[in-house]
Design an enzyme around this catalytic site. Structure first.
Site, short mmCIF file in Angstrom:
data_model
loop_
_atom_site.label_atom_id
_atom_site.label_comp_id
_atom_site.label_asym_id
_atom_site.label_seq_id
_atom_site.Cartn_x
_atom_site.Cartn_y
_atom_site.Cartn_z
N TYR A 25 1.03 -1.39 0.33
CA TYR A 25 0.29 -0.33 0.15
C TYR A 25 0.53 1.31 -0.24
O TYR A 25 0.99 2.00 -0.75
CB TYR A 25 -0.79 -0.10 1.27
CG TYR A 25 -2.17 0.97 1.83
CD1 TYR A 25 -2.90 1.35 0.51
CD2 TYR A 25 -1.78 2.64 1.56
CE1 TYR A 25 -3.35 2.47 0.65
CE2 TYR A 25 -2.24 3.66 2.14
CZ TYR A 25 -3.83 3.54 1.09
OH TYR A 25 -4.38 4.15 1.12
N VAL A 62 -13.40 5.72 3.59
CA VAL A 62 -14.70 4.77 2.89
C VAL A 62 -15.10 4.39 3.11
O VAL A 62 -15.08 3.43 3.45
CB VAL A 62 -14.33 5.98 1.19
CG1 VAL A 62 -16.20 6.52 0.93
CG2 VAL A 62 -13.79 7.13 0.75
N THR A 64 -17.22 1.75 1.97
CA THR A 64 -17.49 0.82 0.95
C THR A 64 -16.82 -0.42 1.03
O THR A 64 -16.72 -0.83 2.17
CB THR A 64 -16.43 0.96 -0.53
OG1 THR A 64 -14.91 1.27 0.10
CG2 THR A 64 -16.12 2.74 -0.76
#
Length: 105
Positions: A25, A62, A64
């Site tokens: 990441y 977020v 999601t």
């Protein structure tokens, strides 16, 4: 990135000074930041009226499927900075933003 990928292939990346947590990441974000600057420079060298401004932003954590719905920001709020940048009337390029503010990287 070439060095990192070679060290992954050789299984020596852990001793190469790379981040030990969230390695993929972290390095992917570094790569996106560098690529943003590179493309922004390339497009900013164009003649007036032909320039394209390139910026990058972090939407935040977020809600999601990617976060298992654990995020603390709605999809609509996450899109705010992207819309802000798309509608910006200033010649800003090669920058990183979060919450409508430039963030140094």
């Amino acid at each position: 990135m070439s060095t990192f990928l070679q060290q992954v292939e050789d299984d020596t990346w852990q001793s190469g000074g790379w981040p030990q947590s969230f390695t993929n990441y972290s390095l992917s974000k570094l790569d996106v930041n560098a690529y943003t600057r590179l493309v922004a420079k390339e497009f900013s060298d164009r003649l007036e009226g032909e320039k394209i401004f390139i910026n990058y932003y972090c939407p935040g954590w977020v809600k999601t499927a990617m976060t298992g719905w654990a995020g603390n920001i709605s999809v609509e709020d996450a899109a705010d900075t992207g819309v802000f940048l798309a509608l910006l009337h200033e010649a800003v390029t090669g920058k990183f933003f979060a919450e409508r503010r430039e963030v140094n990287f």
